[in-house]
Design an enzyme around this catalytic site. Structure first.
Site, PDB file in Angstrom:
ATOM      1  N   ASP A   1     -12.032  21.677  66.504  1.00 31.60           N
ATOM      2  CA  ASP A   1     -13.164  22.577  66.722  1.00 31.60           C
ATOM      3  C   ASP A   1     -13.685  23.071  65.385  1.00 31.60           C
ATOM      4  O   ASP A   1     -13.031  22.931  64.359  1.00 31.60           O
ATOM      5  CB  ASP A   1     -12.787  23.744  67.641  1.00 31.60           C
ATOM      6  CG  ASP A   1     -11.419  24.330  67.314  1.00 31.60           C
ATOM      7  OD1 ASP A   1     -10.864  24.006  66.252  1.00 31.60           O
ATOM      8  OD2 ASP A   1     -10.888  25.100  68.123  1.00 31.60           O
TER       9      ASP A   1
ATOM     10  N   GLU B   1     -15.133  29.115  70.637  1.00 37.09           N
ATOM     11  CA  GLU B   1     -14.902  30.553  70.751  1.00 37.09           C
ATOM     12  C   GLU B   1     -15.639  31.193  71.940  1.00 37.09           C
ATOM     13  O   GLU B   1     -15.319  32.319  72.323  1.00 37.09           O
ATOM     14  CB  GLU B   1     -15.310  31.255  69.454  1.00 37.09           C
ATOM     15  CG  GLU B   1     -14.477  30.873  68.240  1.00 37.09           C
ATOM     16  CD  GLU B   1     -13.031  31.347  68.313  1.00 37.09           C
ATOM     17  OE1 GLU B   1     -12.667  32.030  69.292  1.00 37.09           O
ATOM     18  OE2 GLU B   1     -12.261  30.998  67.408  1.00 37.09           O
TER      19      GLU B   1
END
Length: 404
Positions: free
Chosen positions: A76, A146
């Site tokens: 990520d 997130e």
């Protein structure tokens, strides 16, 4: 050549990895806005010879090397709306507009910059040592972890129609434990599922000296906050894990004004979807009951967002990769994790493909460092041996399935 020699070849990019990490740490971007980061990754993978695409805000590089299995490794790449307080000379000074239009400071406070550099290091090593493996390697760099949006965005943008079908998916995360230089694995439930709720209470405003003319949303909200604490303690089976946390309570602007509305932000964590639904139902029941008991004439608004799936590692994949870690890193560098209450959206990808997966962790702090939790403004992993360990782990796990 052997896998150990592949790992030793990382000496050749150590300086590049360290400088790249500092650059990425100093230039974070918010979730689903990682345009410069994605472009940097895109160009780097192309330079390594990967067939590279931008998909759903993320980047995917495919390297085909003859017949064999297909393995996907994901990293990520988003930062967080946090003001950095590490004091590093490469600390972020970035301020950017979030998805709500507000200007906020941005920091890599969760280690996604480490993940990017480790992922690129693994991509470099696999491209350099084609004689050591065969099959297809997919390097996937995902946005928006997130806010639990990135995996879904890539899937919605046709991820599975644009890449070869992998047989296994892998991912990792830098954490505060174990000590830097070590990795940790766990079979079964590793990271919890999660969801957040925004709860708006509609009361009736009045002057602070005339509370009898109000329906006070602050009092109602306070009652809700306290009542929510009984969900885990009095409604849940003691052998079932659940967490309910109120992270935000926003109401009013002045001491002598009773406001019209109040807003609560609530986060829940579970290891079971049925338990998650039970907790959500209980929250909704409590909120409506408290508002009705207080005489609210408008029903509360409850919005559920940021769903994260359970991260449940495949037993066979866990055993195979753990054995490979122990073989090439040494048993002293491999530990067994306990379940963790953090959450991830990575598993949306293998779940959608119905393939097994493994998600593991590796340490980011040396024994002589003060350790700060992920999402803390002082979160600053040691550059080494953290970058090297994350890169080694990625290579070993991938070659567990692609290696000759």
């Amino acid at each position: 050549m052997s896998i150990q020699q592949v790992l030793q070849s990382l000496d050749g990019i150590q300086e590049w990895q360290e400088e790249t990490y500092k650059y990425l740490h100093a230039h974070p971007e918010l979730s689903m806005q990682e345009t410069q980061t994605a472009q940097f990754i895109f160009e780097t993978l192309q330079g390594y010879g990967y067939q590279t695409q931008l998909i759903g805000g993320g980047v995917v590089g495919v390297l085909q090397n003859g017949d064999g299995p297909t393995v996907l490794f994901r990293a990520d790449m988003d930062g967080l709306p946090i003001k950095e307080k590490t004091g590093l000379d490469y600390a972020s000074q970035v301020v950017m507009k979030d998805l709500n239009g507000d200007m906020v400071p941005v920091m890599h406070a969760c280690g996604h910059d480490v993940h990017i550099v480790a992922g690129l290091g693994a991509a470099w090593a696999l491209a350099l040592h084609l004689d050591e493996w065969q099959g297809t390697y997919i390097a996937l760099f995902q946005p928006g972890e997130e806010i639990a949006a990135g995996a879904k965005a890539m899937i919605a943008d046709g991820l599975f129609e644009k890449i070869p079908h992998p047989q296994v998916a892998l991912s990792q995360h830098v954490l505060t434990e174990p000590v830097a230089g070590k990795v940790g694995t766990r079979s079964g439930s590793f990271l919890s599922s999660a969801a957040s709720l925004s709860i708006t209470i509609y009361g009736q405003g009045a002057h602070g000296s005339m509370p009898h003319l109000s329906v006070d949303p602050i009092v109602i909200g306070s009652s809700i906050v306290m009542k929510l604490q009984t969900i885990v303690s009095r409604e849940m089976d003691p052998f079932q894990f659940a967490v309910v946390s109120v992270g935000s309570f926003q109401a009013g602007l002045k001491a002598n004004i009773i406001p019209d509305t109040a807003n609560l932000q609530v986060n829940i964590r579970t290891y079971n979807e049925k338990v998650q639904q039970q907790v959500l139902d209980s929250i909704k029941r409590i909120v409506h009951a408290e508002c009705e008991a207080a005489g609210c004439t408008t029903s509360p608004k409850i919005k559920v967002f940021d769903y994260y799936p359970l991260t449940e590692n495949d037993a066979k994949i866990t055993a195979e990769v753990t054995e490979a870690f122990e073989t090439y890193l040494g048993k002293e560098r491999v530990v067994a994790y306990h379940p963790m209450t953090a959450s991830e959206d990575f598993s949306y990808i293998p779940q959608a493909l119905n393939i097994p997966y493994l998600y593991w962790g590796f340490g980011g702090f040396t024994e002589d460092q003060t350790s700060y939790a992920n999402h803390n403004p002082k979160f600053a992993p040691a550059i080494q041996p953290t970058l090297r360990t994350g890169t080694e782990a990625a290579i070993i796990a991938v070659l567990c399935y692609l290696g000759k």
